[in-house]
Design a protein around this motif. Structure first.
Motif, PDB file in Angstrom:
ATOM      1  N   ASP A  82       1.569  23.147  45.860  1.00  0.00           N
ATOM      2  CA  ASP A  82       2.856  22.826  46.109  1.00  0.00           C
ATOM      3  C   ASP A  82       2.985  21.254  46.147  1.00  0.00           C
ATOM      4  O   ASP A  82       2.480  20.678  47.261  1.00  0.00           O
ATOM      5  CB  ASP A  82       3.583  23.340  47.265  1.00  0.00           C
ATOM      6  N   MET A  83       3.572  20.717  45.295  1.00  0.00           N
ATOM      7  CA  MET A  83       3.574  19.125  45.438  1.00  0.00           C
ATOM      8  C   MET A  83       5.021  18.786  45.457  1.00  0.00           C
ATOM      9  O   MET A  83       5.968  19.039  44.349  1.00  0.00           O
ATOM     10  CB  MET A  83       2.883  18.511  44.313  1.00  0.00           C
ATOM     11  N   ASP A  84       5.590  18.254  46.465  1.00  0.00           N
ATOM     12  CA  ASP A  84       7.017  18.169  46.720  1.00  0.00           C
ATOM     13  C   ASP A  84       7.882  19.410  46.639  1.00  0.00           C
ATOM     14  O   ASP A  84       8.983  19.278  45.647  1.00  0.00           O
ATOM     15  CB  ASP A  84       7.514  17.117  45.896  1.00  0.00           C
ATOM     16  N   GLY A  85       7.526  20.479  46.831  1.00  0.00           N
ATOM     17  CA  GLY A  85       8.114  21.809  46.573  1.00  0.00           C
ATOM     18  C   GLY A  85       7.900  22.403  45.147  1.00  0.00           C
ATOM     19  O   GLY A  85       8.357  23.424  44.852  1.00  0.00           O
ATOM     20  N   GLU A  86       7.417  21.548  44.321  1.00  0.00           N
ATOM     21  CA  GLU A  86       7.225  22.264  42.954  1.00  0.00           C
ATOM     22  C   GLU A  86       5.659  22.587  42.808  1.00  0.00           C
ATOM     23  O   GLU A  86       4.843  21.990  43.196  1.00  0.00           O
ATOM     24  CB  GLU A  86       7.162  20.876  41.935  1.00  0.00           C
ATOM     25  N   PRO A  87       5.427  23.940  42.198  1.00  0.00           N
ATOM     26  CA  PRO A  87       4.125  24.300  41.932  1.00  0.00           C
ATOM     27  C   PRO A  87       3.558  23.498  40.683  1.00  0.00           C
ATOM     28  O   PRO A  87       4.208  23.391  39.915  1.00  0.00           O
ATOM     29  CB  PRO A  87       4.394  25.851  41.477  1.00  0.00           C
ATOM     30  N   THR A  88       2.488  23.019  41.157  1.00  0.00           N
ATOM     31  CA  THR A  88       1.639  22.277  40.264  1.00  0.00           C
ATOM     32  C   THR A  88       0.299  22.696  39.981  1.00  0.00           C
ATOM     33  O   THR A  88      -0.496  22.981  41.096  1.00  0.00           O
ATOM     34  CB  THR A  88       1.895  20.705  40.750  1.00  0.00           C
ATOM     35  N   MET A 139      -3.736  22.416  51.904  1.00  0.00           N
ATOM     36  CA  MET A 139      -3.306  21.846  50.616  1.00  0.00           C
ATOM     37  C   MET A 139      -2.061  21.185  50.393  1.00  0.00           C
ATOM     38  O   MET A 139      -2.059  20.066  49.707  1.00  0.00           O
ATOM     39  CB  MET A 139      -3.728  22.763  49.305  1.00  0.00           C
ATOM     40  N   GLU A 140      -0.964  21.758  50.846  1.00  0.00           N
ATOM     41  CA  GLU A 140       0.309  21.203  50.588  1.00  0.00           C
ATOM     42  C   GLU A 140       0.170  19.980  51.474  1.00  0.00           C
ATOM     43  O   GLU A 140       0.694  18.829  50.824  1.00  0.00           O
ATOM     44  CB  GLU A 140       1.253  22.161  50.983  1.00  0.00           C
ATOM     45  N   GLN A 141      -0.288  19.928  52.517  1.00  0.00           N
ATOM     46  CA  GLN A 141      -0.162  18.461  52.985  1.00  0.00           C
ATOM     47  C   GLN A 141      -1.220  17.489  52.674  1.00  0.00           C
ATOM     48  O   GLN A 141      -0.881  16.178  52.420  1.00  0.00           O
ATOM     49  CB  GLN A 141      -0.775  18.696  54.686  1.00  0.00           C
ATOM     50  N   ILE A 142      -2.197  17.871  52.098  1.00  0.00           N
ATOM     51  CA  ILE A 142      -3.183  17.016  51.552  1.00  0.00           C
ATOM     52  C   ILE A 142      -2.348  16.256  50.043  1.00  0.00           C
ATOM     53  O   ILE A 142      -2.729  15.066  49.978  1.00  0.00           O
ATOM     54  CB  ILE A 142      -4.620  17.579  51.045  1.00  0.00           C
ATOM     55  N   PHE A 143      -1.899  17.169  49.399  1.00  0.00           N
ATOM     56  CA  PHE A 143      -1.099  16.646  48.066  1.00  0.00           C
ATOM     57  C   PHE A 143       0.238  16.122  48.499  1.00  0.00           C
ATOM     58  O   PHE A 143       1.016  15.549  47.294  1.00  0.00           O
ATOM     59  CB  PHE A 143      -0.984  17.892  46.985  1.00  0.00           C
ATOM     60  N   GLN A 144       0.476  16.122  49.661  1.00  0.00           N
ATOM     61  CA  GLN A 144       1.938  15.163  49.832  1.00  0.00           C
ATOM     62  C   GLN A 144       1.715  13.773  50.127  1.00  0.00           C
ATOM     63  O   GLN A 144       2.315  13.061  50.976  1.00  0.00           O
ATOM     64  CB  GLN A 144       2.618  15.784  50.930  1.00  0.00           C
TER      65      GLN A 144
END
Length: 162
Positions: A82-88, A139-144
């Motif tokens: 999840d990057m900015d709430g979007e599945p990527t 992963m969400e935090q890492i990709f934010q």
């Protein structure tokens, strides 16, 4: 984190990590990586996955680990984040892919706030299996990461600004 998880275990440098198996799309042998000039070291390349351009992240950069040259065990784990709430779809480098395993809820603990060599917000929890610790990255935090900079650069800039 209080529920058990089915996880794909991977090795980065000399540490065992677990990513949610349900997010893994496929595991690839090393493919050609297109370097992106000026990109953050942590997502420094793009790969072609079945005709789709996918960013390739190196979690070893996030965690300040050694980055040995790829060998016959090196794999790319293609997964949904999840990057900015979007599945990527993104790829992450793994020095070795081990297995899919169940990590029991009782064996998962929060990452300690003290004594960790990594920023605690990048660790969702630490599991135990057969006497080994398994790091569960957030992963969400890492990709934010703001502005696509590496987390360590962003952290040092935040520190120097205060």
């Amino acid at each position: 984190m209080t529920q058990s998880m089915t996880a794909l275990t991977i090795r980065l440098d000399d540490e065992l990590f677990a990513v949610e198996a349900s997010r893994v799309r496929e595991i690839l042998d090393l493919v050609p990586i297109t370097e992106v000039p000026g990109a953050a070291a942590f997502v420094g390349g793009l790969i072609n996955v079945r005709g789709r351009v996918v960013p390739l992240a190196d979690l070893r950069v996030i965690f300040g680990m050694n980055r040995p040259e790829p060998d016959e065990d090196t794999r790319i784990v293609v997964m949904e984040v999840d990057m900015d709430g979007e599945p990527t779809i993104a790829g992450i480098l793994a020095d070795k892919v081990h297995d899919v395993t169940n990590i029991e809820a009782a064996s998962i603990e929060e990452a300690p706030k003290v004594g960790m060599r990594w920023r605690p917000e990048f660790i969702k929890g630490i599991g135990k299996r057969n006497g080994d610790f398994i790091i569960i990255p957030n992963m969400e935090q890492i990709f934010q990461i703001p502005d696509g900079r590496s987390p360590s650069a962003a952290a040092s800039e935040e520190r120097s600004a205060s």
